[in-house]
Scaffold this active site. Structure first.
Site, short mmCIF file in Angstrom:
data_model
loop_
_atom_site.label_atom_id
_atom_site.label_comp_id
_atom_site.label_asym_id
_atom_site.label_seq_id
_atom_site.Cartn_x
_atom_site.Cartn_y
_atom_site.Cartn_z
N CYS A 2 0.85 -1.19 -0.03
CA CYS A 2 0.04 0.10 -0.11
C CYS A 2 0.99 1.09 -0.14
CB CYS A 2 -1.14 0.08 1.23
SG CYS A 2 -2.06 -1.11 1.35
N ARG A 28 3.92 -0.02 -4.82
CA ARG A 28 3.50 -0.68 -3.43
C ARG A 28 2.36 -1.27 -3.26
NH1 ARG A 28 6.94 1.32 0.80
NH2 ARG A 28 5.32 0.65 1.96
N TRP A 75 -3.15 -2.46 -2.07
CA TRP A 75 -2.74 -3.81 -2.06
C TRP A 75 -3.53 -4.67 -0.94
CZ3 TRP A 75 -0.91 -7.97 0.87
CH2 TRP A 75 -0.45 -9.21 0.01
N ASN A 101 -2.14 1.85 5.92
CA ASN A 101 -1.04 0.91 5.41
C ASN A 101 -1.08 -0.23 6.50
OD1 ASN A 101 0.78 -0.71 4.37
ND2 ASN A 101 2.40 1.06 4.35
N GLY A 102 -1.04 -1.53 6.52
CA GLY A 102 -0.75 -2.38 7.56
C GLY A 102 -2.22 -2.98 8.02
N GLU A 470 15.79 -18.95 -6.65
CA GLU A 470 15.66 -17.53 -6.78
C GLU A 470 15.13 -17.35 -8.35
OE1 GLU A 470 14.95 -14.64 -5.81
OE2 GLU A 470 15.54 -13.27 -7.47
N LYS A 474 11.69 -15.40 -9.72
CA LYS A 474 11.83 -14.43 -10.71
C LYS A 474 10.89 -14.72 -11.74
CE LYS A 474 12.97 -11.76 -9.18
NZ LYS A 474 13.68 -11.27 -7.93
N GLU A 477 7.13 -14.69 -10.86
CA GLU A 477 6.28 -13.61 -10.30
C GLU A 477 5.88 -12.54 -11.43
OE1 GLU A 477 8.42 -11.01 -7.50
OE2 GLU A 477 10.29 -11.49 -8.25
N HIS A 493 14.31 -38.08 -7.13
CA HIS A 493 13.35 -38.58 -5.79
C HIS A 493 12.09 -38.23 -5.84
CE1 HIS A 493 17.08 -39.84 -4.09
NE2 HIS A 493 17.60 -38.83 -4.17
N LYS A 587 5.68 -4.26 -3.58
CA LYS A 587 6.98 -4.24 -3.49
C LYS A 587 7.64 -4.26 -2.03
CE LYS A 587 11.39 -3.16 -4.72
NZ LYS A 587 11.91 -4.52 -5.54
C1 F6R Z 1 10.92 -10.98 -5.35
C2 F6R Z 1 11.08 -10.04 -4.31
C3 F6R Z 1 10.32 -10.43 -3.03
C4 F6R Z 1 11.22 -9.67 -1.78
C5 F6R Z 1 10.36 -9.83 -0.58
C6 F6R Z 1 11.51 -9.43 0.57
O1 F6R Z 1 11.44 -10.52 -6.47
O2 F6R Z 1 11.24 -9.02 -4.27
O3 F6R Z 1 10.37 -11.81 -2.53
O4 F6R Z 1 12.49 -10.22 -1.85
O5 F6R Z 1 9.15 -9.35 -0.48
O6 F6R Z 1 11.46 -8.01 0.46
P1 F6R Z 1 12.65 -7.10 1.22
O7 F6R Z 1 13.93 -7.64 0.44
O8 F6R Z 1 12.12 -5.75 0.99
O9 F6R Z 1 12.75 -7.37 2.52
#
Ligand code: F6R
Length: 592
Positions: A2, A28, A75, A101-102, A470, A474, A477, A493, A587
């Site tokens: 948010c 956000r 969000w 927000n929260g 990772e 990527k 998402e 397995h 984000k």
């Molecule tokens: C994926 C991504 C998220 C963040 C996660 C933690 O590309 O960006 O998985 O890594 O939400 O966020 P931070 O790093 O801001 O604590």
């Protein structure tokens, strides 16, 4: 999670200023948006579902304001994505308007109490309850006191910004979710969830800390602790970020801009005061039990840290997701060290883990991008990664900088920080050579081939195993293709049953002790019809498609993830997804 933006100043086009600020915060949260602004006659509200970025200037037609406006890009947490649930929320008599927000954890209990008092609710949100609660208190108390009384009753983490019909003030309060004040010219103030939102107007900022609140009126701003009536002094800080670094420039999306910035960001991360790293290395060596934690991508970086330390520093590190950390609390003592890894510095699960650790006397360090964030301010030692604002939801440049810092830290722990730095300098220059249009075109060929598949897999061993995980994040998402990462040895397995003709499998093959085994795993997949995309310094006969990366030894996780970031971006574009704002994601994840 948010975005909040508010303006109090002399400009009559306050609603337009807020809309523009919200557009910069859309990363956000972007499922709905809304603004509330004051006119001579009362409070006007405009809200809608969808992205505020889609709102055209011709659709804005706001009335003349008195220079006060608040806004929100949502969000969804409580209540689905509807216009009714979009913020701002108003009280019964429409005297109070509020953005939030929260999560207000005990809202149901308070809603019940307010219903008994005759309040009628029109949304399913926890936020609307706060507006009603403030209105209830303001029947007998001042605006400031009503907000203070309401937040005293609220459990959970939040940031709220409130206006009242007959007041020329904005009140903002935070506990756990970020809010920063921008100090403009001549009594003009901005309040936002993140600095880039108001960078265009000012670089002078005041950080609102947890359990603090500020009251902004036309002539001054005052700060308070939630529980105290006495104003407190806060410092104005001039920040370094420039507006350009928070903008897309010539790039179509932030994601590709930030991928390309990795030509430079690795150097920025490693060229910092070596003493900070030496200090942290000393703590790692001294600690009896070190935990690396993070969430999502940062969690995978934490896991990679465990491998890097085993290999470079010959030291055991525990790693875990922020959300799982509480399960280890019985092992925490004053000799434990916790290293929290985060881009935003606001991730609720990571913050909660830090709180649990601090309660037990654990020393806490942070490897973080946003230096003013809650995580940075809670940590005893802060190692900034210095990559500048990362705005695309999918983390790219912050990820590789975090890996670089952990690599350097592992070298510092074995007394070889100079060697580590030299290795990373060489890696940075190889990344510079790698990131060119021909490389992108080459990856685009494979992106076009696999763009319509239902599933894909990524395999790696050793330091490439966390990178396989990772890579899957990527790809998932931004492309929305089902992608999963596996340790190469684990395939046989169970997961190998998922392979059928032409299933794409990305094999991460570095020149290390795992090379022959991961090539064997790729061969096992190929024998079942899989299409092997090799990411490797060398071509191998098992590869159907070879993505070349430089041979950089211990830093191969960094160079291996970059082509996958590009592939994920290209798949998103080919599949007509917005790579900067993937569905259902935000984000900065400030809810648990
Ligand atoms: C994926 C991504 C998220 C963040 C996660 C933690 O590309 O960006 O998985 O890594 O939400 O966020 P931070 O790093 O801001 O604590």
């Amino acid at each position: 999670m948010c975005g909040i933006f508010a303006y109090n100043g002399k400009k009559k086009n306050a609603p337009e200023i807020v809309v523009e600020g919200l557009k910069r915060l859309e990363y956000r949260g972007y499922d709905s948006w809304g603004i509330a602004y004051k006119t001579e006659t009362g409070i006007e509200i405009k809200k809608d579902v969808g992205k505020i970025g889609d709102l055209k200037p011709s659709e804005q037609n706001f009335k003349e304001s008195t220079g006060i406006a608040i806004g929100h890009s949502r969000w969804a947490t409580h209540g689905e994505v509807t216009k009714q649930n979009a913020h701002p929320h108003v009280s019964d008599k429409k005297e109070i308007a509020l953005v939030h927000n929260g999560i207000f954890e005990n809202y149901l209990e308070i809603k019940k109490y307010l219903k008994k008092k005759g309040h009628k609710f029109t949304s399913q949100t926890d936020t609307e309850v706060i507006a009603h609660l403030i209105e209830e208190h303001s029947k007998t108390h001042s605006f400031e006191d009503s907000v203070k009384m309401a937040i005293k009753e609220m459990e959970g983490r939040y940031a709220i910004v409130v206006i009242k019909k007959d007041e020329d003030k904005i009140i903002a309060a935070r506990k756990g979710s970020p809010l920063i004040v921008g100090v403009g010219k001549e009594g003009e103030y901005f309040i936002a969830s993140d600095i880039p939102a108001f960078l265009k107007h000012t670089k002078k900022v005041i950080y609102l800390d947890d359990n603090q609140l500020c009251v902004v009126d036309k002539s001054k701003i005052e700060f308070f602790e939630h529980a105290s009536p006495d104003p407190i002094e806060k410092r104005i800080i001039e920040i370094e970020w420039d507006e350009e670094s928070a903008e897309k420039g010539e790039f179509p999306h932030f994601m590709i801009k930030e991928i390309m910035e990795q030509k430079d960001t690795l150097n920025r991360a490693i060229n910092q005061d070596p003493q900070v790293l030496e200090d942290l290395a000393k703590e790692v060596k001294k600690a009896f039990g070190t935990y690396f934690i993070g969430c999502g991508t940062a969690g995978k970086v934490a896991m990679l840290g465990e491998y890097l330390f085993a290999k470079i520093a010959k030291k055991h590190i525990n790693c875990c997701f922020g959300s799982e950390f509480k399960n280890y609390k019985n092992f925490l003592t004053e000799k434990t060290l916790l290293v929290a890894i985060s881009q935003s510095g606001e991730t609720a699960d990571t913050l909660e883990a830090m709180e649990i650790a601090k309660e037990r006397g654990v020393k806490v360090a942070a490897i973080v991008n946003v230096e003013s964030s809650s995580i940075a301010r809670m940590a005893d030692i802060v190692v900034p990664i210095k990559v500048g604002p990362e705005k695309a939801v999918a983390s790219t440049k912050a990820t590789t900088a975090q890996i670089a810092i952990l690599t350097l830290l592992a070298y510092a722990c074995n007394g070889g920080i100079k060697n580590g730095k030299q290795l990373l300098i060489n890696t940075a220059s190889q990344i510079n050579d790698m990131l060119n249009p021909r490389y992108e075109d080459y990856i685009m060929k494979v992106a076009k081939k696999i763009k319509d598949v239902e599933s894909m897999y990524i395999i790696g061993r050793g330091i490439n195993y966390p990178i396989a995980l990772e890579a899957a994040i990527k790809l998932q998402e931004v492309s929305y293709i089902h992608a999963e990462g596996f340790a190469g040895g684990e395939l046989k397995h169970g997961p190998i049953a998922l392979i059928s003709k032409e299933t794409p499998v990305i094999a991460l093959v570095s020149n290390d002790e795992n090379k022959n085994e991961i090539l064997s795993n790729a061969t096992e997949v190929k024998s079942r019809g899989g299409y092997i995309i090799g990411v490797s310094p060398e071509n191998h006969p098992v590869f159907d498609y070879w993505i070349k990366v430089p041979d950089t030894g211990h830093t191969s996780p960094i160079v291996n993830i970059i082509p996958i970031q590009i592939l994920a971006y290209q798949l998103a574009v080919l599949r007509k997804n917005d790579p900067d704002k993937p569905r259902n994601l935000a984000k900065s994840v400030t809810v648990k």
